[in-house]
Design an enzyme around this catalytic site. Sequence first.
Site, PDB file in Angstrom:
ATOM      1  N   GLY A  94       0.871  -1.172   0.000  1.00 39.50           N
ATOM      2  CA  GLY A  94       0.000   0.000   0.000  1.00 39.50           C
ATOM      3  C   GLY A  94       0.901   1.213   0.000  1.00 39.50           C
ATOM      4  O   GLY A  94       1.367   1.651   1.033  1.00 39.50           O
ATOM      5  N   THR A  95       1.132   1.743  -1.195  1.00 38.28           N
ATOM      6  CA  THR A  95       2.376   2.431  -1.472  1.00 38.28           C
ATOM      7  C   THR A  95       2.210   3.870  -1.897  1.00 38.28           C
ATOM      8  O   THR A  95       1.144   4.276  -2.319  1.00 38.28           O
ATOM      9  CB  THR A  95       3.066   1.679  -2.624  1.00 38.28           C
ATOM     10  OG1 THR A  95       3.139   0.338  -2.275  1.00 38.28           O
ATOM     11  CG2 THR A  95       4.401   2.209  -2.956  1.00 38.28           C
ATOM     12  N   SER A  96       3.298   4.620  -1.817  1.00 40.76           N
ATOM     13  CA  SER A  96       3.420   5.885  -2.544  1.00 40.76           C
ATOM     14  C   SER A  96       4.702   5.813  -3.362  1.00 40.76           C
ATOM     15  O   SER A  96       5.792   5.748  -2.784  1.00 40.76           O
ATOM     16  CB  SER A  96       3.509   7.063  -1.576  1.00 40.76           C
ATOM     17  OG  SER A  96       2.373   7.102  -0.755  1.00 40.76           O
TER      18      SER A  96
END
Lengths: 217, 206, 268
Positions: free
Chosen positions: A19-21
């Site tokens: 669950g990324t940026s």
Amino acid sequence: MNGIKVDINHLKKGEVNLGTSIMAVKFQDGVILGADSRTTTGSYIANRVTDKLTQIHDTIYCCRSGSAADTQAVADMVKYYLQIYAAQLPPNETPTTEIAANVFQEICYNNKDNLTAGIICAGYDKKNGGSVYSIPIGGSIHKQDYAIAGSGSTFIYGWCNENFKQGMQKDECVDFIKTALSEAIKWDGSSGGVIRMVILTEKGVERLIFYPDEYQK
Amino acid sequence: MSDPFSINGGSAVAMVGKDCIAIASDLRLGNQSLGVSNNFEKIFGFGDKCFLGLTGLATDVLTLKETFRFKTNLYKLREERSIEPETLANLVSSTLYERRFGPYFVSPIVAGLGHKDNKPFICGFDSIGCIDFAKDFIVSGTASDQLYGMCESLYEPDLEPEQLFETISQALLNAVDRDALSGWGAVVYIVTKDKVVKRVLKTRQD
Amino acid sequence: MAGLNFENYQRNSYLSTKGFATPRATSTGTTIVGCKFPGGVVIAADTRATSGPIVADKNCEKLHRLAPKIWCAGAGTAADTEMVTQLIASNLELHALSQNREPRVITALTMLKQHLFKYQGHLGAYLICAGVDPTGAHLLSVQAHGSTDIGKYQSLGSGSLAAMAVLETNFREDLTKEEAIKLCADAIEAGIWNDLGSGSNVDVCVMEVGKDAELYRNYLTPNVRSQKARSYKFAPGTTAILRESVRDILDVEETVVSFDQMEVDTEA
């Protein structure tokens, strides 16, 4: 084509999630990739110092988002294909970022029913300089000046659109990414940890790391 | 409906004593609450001093009994000796794991003495072949919870064969009396280096 | 004969549509950890195996050998961790033999992750893989779906949160070997006391560069059963017997009789 359903939001139970940026930006001398370092299983942080910037070839990297297992497997495949391909090239020639991105696209599209992978492929090559390709879930490919992806990216679409400039200097570009990702991390619960960056230029690879004390003003 | 493991009912237990082992099971075969047979043995011998207990779904118990009879016979022809309990344990494990994604509904136990050194060996398995190596006792079947309780309190190490017989018998008998799906007779094998004694126990018939 | 057999799969899924329960496998509701120190790496595990709420094995082995100097700790479905580990250990030895080199940790890890990814998470194996090879000491982890992580300290299993709390507070880069062992054992103990799925003893394996791996089976035994105050021995004859049959086991002795000349009729 009728009857084909793609559940893009599904993750297998207990699967490790990025669950990324993540983002990649073209600048004057090449390209810079940036990512947070959080990996989650449900609400538990499985790894707080993850390296989501994966080397595909000498100066071609990718940012991974979605399922950790799927994106690692795809990256390993592309890395392997590029090794075989590079071995067949004339001496002193290396694969282009375009080739690498299209291999990613091919794999992501052909296996779209079984993959949860949002990938940004970016790199530097002598022919094209820096280039950025976005390969979102579903397996399409988009050549862009900069790309953002992952759950945290939703919070920074507007800011990036307002503040991106063509042909930035290196320091300017690093600041752009650092500010963008620090906002994404601030608002997105599944992003966090350190900000990792990889700078790809004619000179090769340079790695940067920024700790929360620095980017959280 | 119900669990395939507890349609037919039945329990088994194995224990280690001093230079001996004992393995016991009840004799009931049922269809849910209806008793069908009081002579359904769940312990099978492979070679002189090596035994396999199989509880669970009766159709799978019989299938596996025949599978292992076949496999151990071939083993004996090839090796010109009977199978060791440790070897049988690994054979059971890999046979069950082969059906990892469509398992047999059984919980096997293995007990025996080494053919040359007469070293006691017991172990148990889950339905997909994970081996549970134990130094004291192994239980399986619909009365396994009760057997755990009985064995934890009654068992002590280094019992002589006759003492071990009393302990395993009482553990089994009192456990199956608290299980509606087990009972209807019981059988015990006591294995020592020079003989195997099989005893059919007098039990409740309700 | 080789490989998996799916024959019973249809029968069993038919059974489960009819409302029959699916079998419960022994799971290692576990605490496993690993931590690096200058010159080596140590992994540790608890020794409880559970089947639902029942403790199936009070002293099981969760530390598996992949190669003489590469070990891994397993959590998840016990049969899967055991079988996947045995398969990779076998393939790794064949690989080492054919390449004439000592096996590497990264090779083991790649084989594990590719195998687990192929099964899309249906093999419930969560492993902490560690060891020493010609490239140094390594500590890595693999999840059931095939993703891997690298770190200086790791924990996995149902007790991983308790263990990670200990690791996060006490880990340092400059741990000595003894301190690293102590840290891992403490982290496992946190799992043993605070996680219901973990219990009994602590197993430890230390791998140091240039040395043989050392397995300390039951390094800590904080849950020794106290001596029973009373014996439950029964008087001989307590159990009523209906029938008895005895089978005597006889030793077959074979002696080779040698003789000088065989009598063969060479005339005819």
